[in-house]
Design a protein around this motif. Structure first.
Motif, short mmCIF file in Angstrom:
data_model
loop_
_atom_site.label_atom_id
_atom_site.label_comp_id
_atom_site.label_asym_id
_atom_site.label_seq_id
_atom_site.Cartn_x
_atom_site.Cartn_y
_atom_site.Cartn_z
N ASN A 147 0.82 -1.22 0.00
CA ASN A 147 0.00 0.00 0.00
C ASN A 147 0.85 1.27 0.00
N THR A 148 2.09 1.15 -0.45
CA THR A 148 3.00 2.30 -0.43
C THR A 148 2.45 3.47 -1.25
N GLU A 149 1.88 3.19 -2.43
CA GLU A 149 1.37 4.28 -3.27
C GLU A 149 0.26 5.04 -2.56
N LEU A 150 -0.62 4.32 -1.88
CA LEU A 150 -1.71 4.96 -1.15
C LEU A 150 -1.16 5.84 -0.03
N ILE A 151 -0.16 5.33 0.68
CA ILE A 151 0.44 6.10 1.78
C ILE A 151 1.17 7.33 1.22
N PHE A 152 1.89 7.15 0.10
CA PHE A 152 2.57 8.29 -0.53
C PHE A 152 1.56 9.37 -0.94
N SER A 153 0.42 8.94 -1.49
CA SER A 153 -0.58 9.92 -1.94
C SER A 153 -1.17 10.68 -0.75
N ILE A 154 -1.35 9.98 0.37
CA ILE A 154 -1.87 10.64 1.59
C ILE A 154 -0.86 11.66 2.11
N ILE A 155 0.43 11.28 2.10
CA ILE A 155 1.49 12.22 2.52
C ILE A 155 1.48 13.45 1.61
N SER A 156 1.32 13.19 0.30
CA SER A 156 1.26 14.28 -0.67
C SER A 156 0.10 15.22 -0.35
N GLY A 157 -1.05 14.65 -0.03
CA GLY A 157 -2.23 15.45 0.30
C GLY A 157 -2.02 16.28 1.56
N VAL A 158 -1.40 15.67 2.57
CA VAL A 158 -1.14 16.39 3.83
C VAL A 158 -0.20 17.57 3.58
N LEU A 159 0.87 17.33 2.81
CA LEU A 159 1.82 18.40 2.50
C LEU A 159 1.16 19.50 1.69
N LEU A 160 0.30 19.12 0.73
CA LEU A 160 -0.40 20.10 -0.11
C LEU A 160 -1.31 20.98 0.74
N VAL A 161 -2.13 20.35 1.57
CA VAL A 161 -3.07 21.11 2.41
C VAL A 161 -2.31 22.02 3.38
N THR A 162 -1.25 21.48 3.99
CA THR A 162 -0.45 22.27 4.94
C THR A 162 0.16 23.49 4.24
N GLY A 163 0.73 23.26 3.07
CA GLY A 163 1.33 24.36 2.32
C GLY A 163 0.31 25.41 1.93
N PHE A 164 -0.88 24.95 1.51
CA PHE A 164 -1.93 25.89 1.09
C PHE A 164 -2.42 26.72 2.28
N LEU A 219 -0.78 27.44 5.06
CA LEU A 219 0.28 28.36 5.48
C LEU A 219 0.39 29.56 4.53
N SER A 220 0.08 29.31 3.26
CA SER A 220 0.17 30.42 2.28
C SER A 220 -0.90 31.48 2.52
N LEU A 221 -1.96 31.12 3.26
CA LEU A 221 -3.04 32.06 3.54
C LEU A 221 -2.73 32.93 4.76
N ILE A 222 -1.69 32.58 5.50
CA ILE A 222 -1.33 33.32 6.71
C ILE A 222 -0.43 34.50 6.34
N ASN A 223 -0.89 35.68 6.63
CA ASN A 223 -0.13 36.88 6.31
C ASN A 223 1.21 36.88 7.04
N GLY A 224 2.25 37.20 6.31
CA GLY A 224 3.56 37.32 6.91
C GLY A 224 4.33 36.02 7.02
N PHE A 225 3.66 34.89 6.71
CA PHE A 225 4.37 33.61 6.80
C PHE A 225 5.26 33.45 5.56
N PRO A 226 6.50 33.03 5.72
CA PRO A 226 7.43 32.93 4.57
C PRO A 226 6.88 32.03 3.45
N ASP A 227 6.87 32.57 2.23
CA ASP A 227 6.38 31.79 1.07
C ASP A 227 7.24 30.57 0.80
N GLY A 228 8.50 30.65 1.19
CA GLY A 228 9.42 29.54 0.91
C GLY A 228 9.01 28.25 1.60
#
Length: 660
Positions: A21-38, A40-49
């Motif tokens: 089930n590695t692909e499923l776990i990888f996709s979930i990690i991808s989703g978590v990183l995507l949501v977290t990044g999105f 954080l991008s909405l928080i004013n003053g938070f580094p875009d990097g």
């Protein structure tokens, strides 16, 4: 499993550090990183990097298996949907749309993983067949018993089957009686009684010798409450179970008519999409927009037009249908017979052993003159007991049943008159038993008018009539008939109810016998007096009259006719190499009730295939113009695209729950 399927499995290897089930776990990690990044991008003053690095991580985990498959495909000179998706994600990154690119790869990998998981559910139904046979067997050598791996079993070995344990090999019972659950092989719901074979020396390697169902056992079936000793008649690699697994695995190679259509469609559709994408890349030269806008639109169209759902819609339904059929003891060899079975308008049946029991039974005892029924039966029993003819055995069995324990003097000096009958000495007098020709042509004796009339009635009703005469006195007539199977009438009725217009019986018996059986069970057409080659002509004639015709037989003498029919269906195929090889569909149990189930499953499969095609083509038809005219971007396109793919797969899996 065949080489082609092995290559496919290697190419689409979804395992890794987290197991299958590695692909499923990888996709979930991808989703978590995507949501977290999105977020954080909405928080004013938070580094875009930080968000950028999270998106990069989402790209890696979401695109790992997509890139892996794309590289394998491109290295072989082709491209698949994975390559197109990877191209679209790279395009989004070039435009700086990292969030959308990450969303594309996340949803695509999640959809891919769920699709793989769902299809594995169907494959596991088939793979489970390989797990039903035990790995070892207990072999008896003289007074010694030894446990050995099943692959080391040899023909003629004697194996010990303990109560409530699985049978290790195909064989015949030589000692003990028990009930055996044959559901894993034949789908039969009721255990079958087994008893020892009378002659252990019979060579079952000779195709002419086939053990009866009451003596034969199959690898993978389950013994009842008594110990059995079984003589092995097939090595593990050649057992019915092994052949069944091999044939079911091969079904994935055999494409259905609908799948062949979608393959042809994709050959024209995919190049057309690529041409459209190239044209859209240069739309900025014609309309007032920037290159980046044209590029983004082209990538969105690339996602929208990728025919994922179309490619998987038919194979997923065929795989699920074949798996469900196998679980019920019905072997369907691929998508073509699965689809064709549902389109049948006519079914042609062999009579003997298919619609009838295949064993003659004593049905009529008609004494003549002053003779009693017991006297007629006693004389017939005494004489026929000396013969090994199938009709003689039927007379003996029927007489024993009717006379009970009544003691009967034995006959002697049996002589046969080929094609006419037999004679023997009994109680000091000659007894003749045979057909009309024995008396009128061989003996020159005319039948009394009353007896001739009785003979006419017996034969008209479909019986094989045997006249009995002792010295100069006619004792009467006994009739035998191969009686219809108890379920035959109800099955024929069910077939008519589900839309089979013509049910035809093909038999080598005379037309009067054919008509009698046909009227008893509800056959619409009875064609008698047919040789095997005549049955082939009959099938060709039916194919001219009807849309599609199936031939139902035992797969041996009916093989030529089955080959000529649209769908060849073998009854009682368990243990029959010829039936398994010849038939398009093999009913492993000798059970007519599996036929309406198989036709119903086929029609349900066709219905789901059509639903899947409408969904896949409909979504594509809506998404392409929506992305061209900017009503939907990459994110919406991939969401709907992957949603439709999952929808068709899970819709196909409904076949696994089809009720018998």
């Amino acid at each position: 499993m065949n080489t082609q399927n092995e290559n496919e499995d290697q190419k689409h290897d979804h395992g890794g550090i987290f197991g299958p089930n590695t692909e499923l776990i990888f996709s979930i990690i991808s989703g978590v990183l995507l949501v977290t990044g999105f977020v954080l991008s909405l928080i004013n003053g938070f580094p875009d990097g930080i968000s950028f690095l999270l998106y990069i991580g989402a790209y890696f985990f979401g695109g790992y298996f997509t890139a892996k498959e794309a590289i394998v495909t491109v290295s072989k000179g082709g491209f698949e949907i994975d390559f197109l998706m990877l191209l679209a994600a790279i395009g989004a990154a070039i435009l700086g749309e990292w969030a959308e690119g990450a969303l594309l790869l996340f949803l695509f990998s999640l959809g891919h993983a769920l699709e793989h998981f769902a299809l594995n559910k169907a494959r596991k139904s088939i793979a489970a067949l390989a797990e039903i046979a035990p790995k070892t067997a207990v072999v008896r050598k003289g007074n010694q018993q030894k446990e050995v791996p099943v692959e080391k079993l040899q023909v003629d070995d004697i194996i010990i089957i303990k109560p409530n344990s699985k049978i290790s090999a195909d064989g015949v019972v030589v000692k003990g009686t028990s009930s055996v659950n044959q559901a894993p092989i034949t789908g039969e719901s009721v255990p079958v009684d087994k008893r020892p074979i009378e002659d252990e020396t019979i060579d079952f390697q000779d195709e002419k010798n086939s053990p009866s169902s009451e003596n034969r056992v199959f690898a993978g079936t389950i013994n009842g409450s008594s110990v059995l000793e079984v003589k092995v008649i097939k090595e593990a690699s050649d057992s019915t179970l092994a052949r069944l697994i091999k044939l079911v695995n091969e079904t994935e190679e055999q494409k259905s008519p609908t799948q062949q259509f979608t393959d042809r469609f994709e050959k024209f559709f995919v190049p057309s999409v690529l041409v459209l994408v190239v044209v859209l890349l240069f739309a900025f030269l014609v309309i007032d927009e920037s290159f980046s806008d044209s590029f983004y639109r082209a990538m969105a169209v690339l996602v929208a037009a990728s025919p994922c759902a179309l490619a998987i819609s038919t194979p997923s339904a065929v795989l699920s249908g074949v798996a469900r059929a196998a679980r019920a003891g019905v072997l369907v060899k691929g998508g073509s017979p699965l689809e064709d079975l549902g389109d049948l308008t006519a079914l042609a049946f062999d009579k003997t052993g298919t619609l009838t029991e295949g064993k003659p039974k004593l049905t009529e005892v008609l004494p003549y003159g002053n003779t009693t029924s017991d006297e007629l039966l006693a004389s017939a029993f005494a004489v026929e007991k000396l013969s090994d003819h199938p009709l003689a055995r039927a007379v003996v069995a029927g007489a024993e049943e009717r006379l009970g324990n009544k003691k009967i003097e034995e006959a002697d000096t049996l002589k046969s008159v080929t094609g006419r009958g037999i004679k023997a000495n009994w109680m000091g007098e000659e007894v003749f038993i045979g057909n009309k020709g024995l008396f009128e042509e061989e003996l020159g004796v005319s039948l009394p008018t009353e007896l001739a009339n009785i003979l006419e009635k017996v034969e008209t009703s479909g019986n094989t009539a045997m006249i009995v005469k002792k010295s100069s006195e006619f004792l009467g007539i006994i009739g035998l008939m191969d009686t219809p199977k108890k379920e035959a009438k109800s099955v024929i009725s069910s077939l008519k109810q589900i839309g089979i217009k013509r049910v035809i019986m093909l038999t080598g018996d005379n037309q009067r016998v054919a008509n009698s059986v046909a009227s008893e069970i509800g056959i619409t057409d009875a064609w008698g007096g047919l040789l095997p080659e005549d049955k082939v002509d009959a099938i060709n004639k039916l194919k001219q009259q009807e849309n599609k015709v199936a031939m139902v037989g035992d797969g041996v003498n009916d093989a030529p006719a089955m080959t000529k029919s649209t769908v060849g269906i073998a009854m009682g195929a368990a243990g029959s190499d010829v039936a398994l090889e010849t038939a398009d569909i093999a009913l492993m149990a000798d059970n007519l009730t599996d036929l309406p189930f198989a036709i119903g499953l086929s029609r349900k499969s066709k219905s789901i295939i059509k639903q899947n095609l409408w969904v896949s083509l409909g979504v594509t038809a809506l998404l392409i113009p929506a992305t061209i005219f900017n009503f939907a971007g990459i994110g919406i396109a991939v969401l709907i695209h992957e949603g439709s793919t999952l929808l068709v797969v899970f819709n196909a899996l409904r076949l696994l729950a089809y009720d018998k």
